[in-house]
Design a protein around this motif. Structure first.
Motif, PDB file in Angstrom:
ATOM      1  N   TRP A  17      -4.520 -11.915 -25.832  1.00 39.32           N
ATOM      2  CA  TRP A  17      -4.164 -11.259 -24.564  1.00 39.32           C
ATOM      3  C   TRP A  17      -3.799  -9.791 -24.805  1.00 39.32           C
ATOM      4  O   TRP A  17      -4.180  -8.917 -24.028  1.00 39.32           O
ATOM      5  CB  TRP A  17      -2.974 -11.963 -23.896  1.00 39.32           C
ATOM      6  N   TYR A  23      -8.534  -9.311 -32.177  1.00 37.02           N
ATOM      7  CA  TYR A  23      -8.972 -10.713 -32.191  1.00 37.02           C
ATOM      8  C   TYR A  23     -10.483 -10.797 -32.452  1.00 37.02           C
ATOM      9  O   TYR A  23     -10.965 -11.735 -33.083  1.00 37.02           O
ATOM     10  CB  TYR A  23      -8.584 -11.441 -30.897  1.00 37.02           C
ATOM     11  N   VAL A  54     -13.987 -24.123 -23.454  1.00 36.86           N
ATOM     12  CA  VAL A  54     -12.720 -24.037 -22.701  1.00 36.86           C
ATOM     13  C   VAL A  54     -11.790 -23.068 -23.415  1.00 36.86           C
ATOM     14  O   VAL A  54     -11.561 -23.197 -24.616  1.00 36.86           O
ATOM     15  CB  VAL A  54     -11.992 -25.401 -22.650  1.00 36.86           C
ATOM     16  N   CYS A  56     -12.322 -19.677 -23.461  1.00 42.15           N
ATOM     17  CA  CYS A  56     -13.363 -18.936 -24.207  1.00 42.15           C
ATOM     18  C   CYS A  56     -12.947 -17.519 -24.561  1.00 42.15           C
ATOM     19  O   CYS A  56     -13.669 -16.825 -25.280  1.00 42.15           O
ATOM     20  CB  CYS A  56     -14.676 -18.936 -23.432  1.00 42.15           C
ATOM     21  N   ALA A 101      -8.362 -22.859 -15.742  1.00 37.76           N
ATOM     22  CA  ALA A 101      -7.592 -23.414 -16.855  1.00 37.76           C
ATOM     23  C   ALA A 101      -8.071 -24.821 -17.159  1.00 37.76           C
ATOM     24  O   ALA A 101      -8.686 -25.489 -16.312  1.00 37.76           O
ATOM     25  CB  ALA A 101      -6.107 -23.429 -16.513  1.00 37.76           C
ATOM     26  N   ALA A 102      -7.759 -25.260 -18.367  1.00 34.50           N
ATOM     27  CA  ALA A 102      -8.192 -26.580 -18.825  1.00 34.50           C
ATOM     28  C   ALA A 102      -7.685 -27.686 -17.905  1.00 34.50           C
ATOM     29  O   ALA A 102      -8.344 -28.712 -17.745  1.00 34.50           O
ATOM     30  CB  ALA A 102      -7.674 -26.811 -20.244  1.00 34.50           C
TER      31      ALA A 102
HETATM   32  C1  LIG Z   1      -6.409 -17.810 -29.465  1.00 34.99           C
HETATM   33  S1  LIG Z   1      -7.392 -17.570 -28.066  1.00 34.99           S
HETATM   34  C2  LIG Z   1      -8.970 -18.235 -28.562  1.00 34.99           C
HETATM   35  C3  LIG Z   1     -10.101 -17.725 -27.720  1.00 34.99           C
HETATM   36  C4  LIG Z   1     -11.476 -18.311 -28.056  1.00 34.99           C
HETATM   37  N1  LIG Z   1     -11.475 -19.755 -28.016  1.00 34.99           N
HETATM   38  C5  LIG Z   1     -11.988 -17.830 -29.375  1.00 34.99           C
HETATM   39  O1  LIG Z   1     -12.055 -18.639 -30.328  1.00 34.99           O
HETATM   40  O2  LIG Z   1     -12.353 -16.646 -29.471  1.00 34.99           O
HETATM   41  C6  LIG Z   1      -6.756 -18.786 -26.938  1.00 34.99           C
HETATM   42  C7  LIG Z   1      -7.400 -18.739 -25.568  1.00 34.99           C
HETATM   43  O3  LIG Z   1      -6.982 -19.876 -24.806  1.00 34.99           O
HETATM   44  C8  LIG Z   1      -6.807 -19.452 -23.487  1.00 34.99           C
HETATM   45  N2  LIG Z   1      -5.939 -20.415 -22.785  1.00 34.99           N
HETATM   46  C9  LIG Z   1      -4.589 -20.407 -22.686  1.00 34.99           C
HETATM   47  N3  LIG Z   1      -4.172 -21.383 -21.888  1.00 34.99           N
HETATM   48  C10 LIG Z   1      -5.273 -22.055 -21.472  1.00 34.99           C
HETATM   49  C11 LIG Z   1      -5.474 -23.140 -20.581  1.00 34.99           C
HETATM   50  N4  LIG Z   1      -4.458 -23.762 -20.002  1.00 34.99           N
HETATM   51  N5  LIG Z   1      -6.748 -23.526 -20.351  1.00 34.99           N
HETATM   52  C12 LIG Z   1      -7.786 -22.907 -20.952  1.00 34.99           C
HETATM   53  N6  LIG Z   1      -7.639 -21.858 -21.786  1.00 34.99           N
HETATM   54  C13 LIG Z   1      -6.404 -21.435 -22.046  1.00 34.99           C
HETATM   55  C14 LIG Z   1      -6.176 -18.083 -23.640  1.00 34.99           C
HETATM   56  O4  LIG Z   1      -6.198 -17.325 -22.465  1.00 34.99           O
HETATM   57  C15 LIG Z   1      -7.007 -17.520 -24.768  1.00 34.99           C
HETATM   58  O5  LIG Z   1      -8.140 -16.870 -24.314  1.00 34.99           O
END
Ligand SMILES: C[S@@+](CC[C@H](N)C(=O)[O-])C[C@H]1O[C@@H](n2cnc3c(N)ncnc32)[C@H](O)[C@@H]1O
Length: 234
Positions: A17, A23, A54, A56, A101-102
């Motif tokens: 974020w 990242y 999910v 992403c 969101a998930a």
């Molecule tokens: C550490 S990042 C990983 C991003 C991506 N999966 C990658 O590997 O590049 C975690 C991601 O999960 C998302 N996230 C947080 N809460 C979530 C939810 N309730 N449902 C889906 N995604 C969520 C965040 O916004 C963030 O983009």
């Protein structure tokens, strides 16, 4: 980003974020051997199918899935990151990105063949509402893949445990096993182009004092990193 631009239920993810460019460096350094890809493909190939990513983020993994999936959907609660993901896949007609969101996936029932969540929301206890949503959207014959840290081994796992000593890997394993998931332990690595890149990523993954301590203890630009690929057929 205003709270209103983040879908309800999002788990704060300060690394991506606050520092999406760093990242991106991290994502580029992860798993150069593509062991995760090979393990997932061996369990449930997605050629010609529909893939859901999910959480992403900025969509780093979307083009990879889009190479052989018929359709790819990225779902991301942070609207700014979802916009970045859309920019990344602008020239890929088989990819769509939705804000969501998930716990409330903006997708019809039984519309997905392979669901993938990488270091996103599905961290064990507490993610039951998201799992119920995955059960709803993944069709029979499909598969769910969840990638998370294995804190029991590897250099990164050791750092993770020192950062979060109350983290209970056995409880996390019990959580997934009870819900019908199998564990595939993999040892991947981070491989950075420079020590400065590794330092920048350590700074978004750990509090500053810990990042400095870990860096001082660790030479070079490679870090062995144990992960669990949790998986289940629908
Ligand atoms: C550490 S990042 C990983 C991003 C991506 N999966 C990658 O590997 O590049 C975690 C991601 O999960 C998302 N996230 C947080 N809460 C979530 C939810 N309730 N449902 C889906 N995604 C969520 C965040 O916004 C963030 O983009």
């Amino acid at each position: 980003m205003a709270v209103a631009d983040i879908a309800p239920g999002a788990v704060p993810s300060p690394n991506i974020w606050n520092s999406p460019q760093v990242y991106e460096i991290e994502n580029r350094a992860v798993d150069p051997e593509r062991a995760l890809e090979a393990a997932m493909r061996a369990l449930r190939p997605w050629a010609g199918g529909t893939v859901l990513d999910v959480g992403c983020g900025t969509g780093f993994h979307l083009p990879f899935f889009a190479r052989d999936a018929a359709r790819v959907v990225g779902v991301e609660p942070h609207a700014g990151l979802a916009a970045a993901a859309r920019r990344r896949v602008a020239d890929l007609p088989n990819v769509a990105v939705r804000v969501g969101a998930a716990q409330a996936l903006p997708l019809p029932d039984a519309s997905i063949d392979v669901a993938h969540a990488r270091w996103a929301y599905f961290f064990g206890p507490g993610c039951e509402p998201g799992l119920a949503e995955l059960d709803r959207v993944v069709r029979r014959g499909g598969a769910i893949f969840v990638i998370d840290n294995d804190a029991t081994r590897s250099t990164f796992g050791g750092w993770f445990r020192r950062w979060l000593p109350s983290y209970d890997p056995a409880a996390v394993e019990r959580f997934w096993t009870r819900r019908g998931f199998s564990r595939e332990p993999l040892t991947i690595r981070w491989s950075f182009a420079s020590r400065a890149d590794l330092a920048a990523v350590m700074d978004i993954e750990f509090p500053p004092e810990l990042a400095a301590t870990f860096l001082a203890e660790h030479d070079g630009v490679e870090v062995d990193y144990a992960v669990n690929l949790w998986w289940k057929y629908a």
